[in-house]
Design a protein around this motif. Structure first.
Motif, mmCIF file in Angstrom:
data_model
loop_
_atom_site.group_PDB
_atom_site.id
_atom_site.type_symbol
_atom_site.label_atom_id
_atom_site.label_comp_id
_atom_site.label_asym_id
_atom_site.label_seq_id
_atom_site.Cartn_x
_atom_site.Cartn_y
_atom_site.Cartn_z
ATOM 1 N N VAL A 1 0.858 -1.192 0.000
ATOM 2 C CA VAL A 1 0.000 0.000 0.000
ATOM 3 C C VAL A 1 0.890 1.237 0.000
ATOM 4 C CG1 VAL A 1 -1.722 1.319 1.296
ATOM 5 C CG2 VAL A 1 -1.906 -1.168 1.170
ATOM 6 N N TYR A 2 0.643 2.140 -0.939
ATOM 7 C CA TYR A 2 1.456 3.355 -1.081
ATOM 8 C C TYR A 2 0.626 4.593 -0.789
ATOM 9 C CZ TYR A 2 4.487 0.187 -3.746
ATOM 10 O OH TYR A 2 5.281 -0.859 -4.131
ATOM 11 N N GLU A 3 1.243 5.546 -0.096
ATOM 12 C CA GLU A 3 0.606 6.843 0.131
ATOM 13 C C GLU A 3 1.358 7.905 -0.664
ATOM 14 O OE1 GLU A 3 0.134 7.766 4.292
ATOM 15 O OE2 GLU A 3 -0.779 5.829 4.721
ATOM 16 N N ILE A 4 0.595 8.791 -1.298
ATOM 17 C CA ILE A 4 1.191 9.896 -2.057
ATOM 18 C C ILE A 4 0.730 11.192 -1.412
ATOM 19 C CG2 ILE A 4 1.402 10.994 -4.332
ATOM 20 C CD1 ILE A 4 0.122 7.524 -4.358
ATOM 21 N N ILE A 5 1.687 12.083 -1.153
ATOM 22 C CA ILE A 5 1.413 13.322 -0.423
ATOM 23 C C ILE A 5 1.815 14.518 -1.292
ATOM 24 C CG2 ILE A 5 1.947 14.653 1.678
ATOM 25 C CD1 ILE A 5 2.934 11.874 2.868
ATOM 26 N N LYS A 6 0.871 15.434 -1.498
ATOM 27 C CA LYS A 6 1.169 16.665 -2.248
ATOM 28 C C LYS A 6 1.091 17.844 -1.277
ATOM 29 C CE LYS A 6 -0.452 19.532 -6.111
ATOM 30 N NZ LYS A 6 -1.361 19.589 -7.276
ATOM 31 N N ALA A 7 2.134 18.668 -1.282
ATOM 32 C CA ALA A 7 2.166 19.810 -0.355
ATOM 33 C C ALA A 7 2.634 21.065 -1.068
ATOM 34 C CB ALA A 7 3.094 19.500 0.817
#
Length: 230
Positions: free
Chosen positions: A152-158
């Motif tokens: 399971v991968y999490e992608i974070i945009k900031a």
């Protein structure tokens, strides 16, 4: 026909139109190629820390005839970025959270000077990445979670902001946007973690030497997860 895995497609979706992108640890330059081919990005750098991956990325860029729009560069982390590249978006995907945090911490003011957006995909250690973002005035504006090949991968945009940002402990752990979206993949991940934490605390209570601090920390995580999943 896309070259991108499900994980990289989720990263691709977060890149803004007309951006100038540096993809750090580019892996065959698949992402820069797709971004330029689809006219999402105007220009891209594929950064590699080793010569082998760099020459593979170069070959792929040349194969697609995109050498005028994508620069493949050898360098450690954000050292591949120069001020006149005017890079506004940095992607770091497919590494551990500790390494991503280290790459960002080592970046100079000059390397980050034009950067408005960070798109980060840690394989593990997501809370570390969120802590770095908050400490360096980047606000999390979007997150995604996907399952691919039993991982399971999490992608974070900031985005860079001028005002200080704060997150709660559950938000550091589970992601402020992901907690709102509460997708089936998110629920499945944390249900699985919850089961693991329950088993671990039960085992620790039966240990010869009970580590109460560790048990307390795990119970705190259990409380956060249960409150979120309700």
């Amino acid at each position: 026909m896309t070259l991108l895995s499900k994980r990289l497609q989720a990263v691709y979706q977060m890149v803004d139109n007309n951006s100038r992108v540096a993809d750090i640890g580019s892996d065959h330059a698949y992402l820069p190629v797709e971004l330029i081919e689809q006219k999402v990005a105007l220009y891209a750098i594929a950064g590699e820390v080793a010569k082998g991956p760099m020459s593979r990325s170069k070959e792929d860029v040349e194969k697609f005839g995109l050498s005028n729009k994508i620069d493949v560069r050898l360098g450690d982390g954000l050292a591949v970025i120069e001020a006149n590249d005017q890079i506004d978006t940095v992607v770091i995907a497919g590494m551990g959270g500790i390494l991503i945090q280290s790459i960002l911490t080592r970046a100079t003011v000059e390397q980050l000077s034009n950067v408005k957006t960070l798109i980060l995909q840690p394989n593990i250690g997501e809370p570390l990445v969120r802590h770095w973002l908050v400490e360096n005035n980047f606000q999390i504006v979007d997150e995604d979670i996907i399952a691919e090949d039993h991982h399971v991968y999490e992608i974070i945009k900031a985005n860079k902001v001028t005002e200080p940002i704060s997150l709660t402990e559950p938000e550091f752990l589970m992601g402020p946007v992901l907690m709102q979206k509460k997708t089936p993949t998110f629920v499945a991940k944390w249900q699985h973690k919850l089961d693991g934490y329950h088993k671990a605390t039960a085992n620790m209570l039966h240990a010869k030497k009970v580590d109460q601090l560790k048990i307390d920390a795990m119970n705190q995580s259990i409380k956060y997860i249960e409150e979120t999943l309700l």
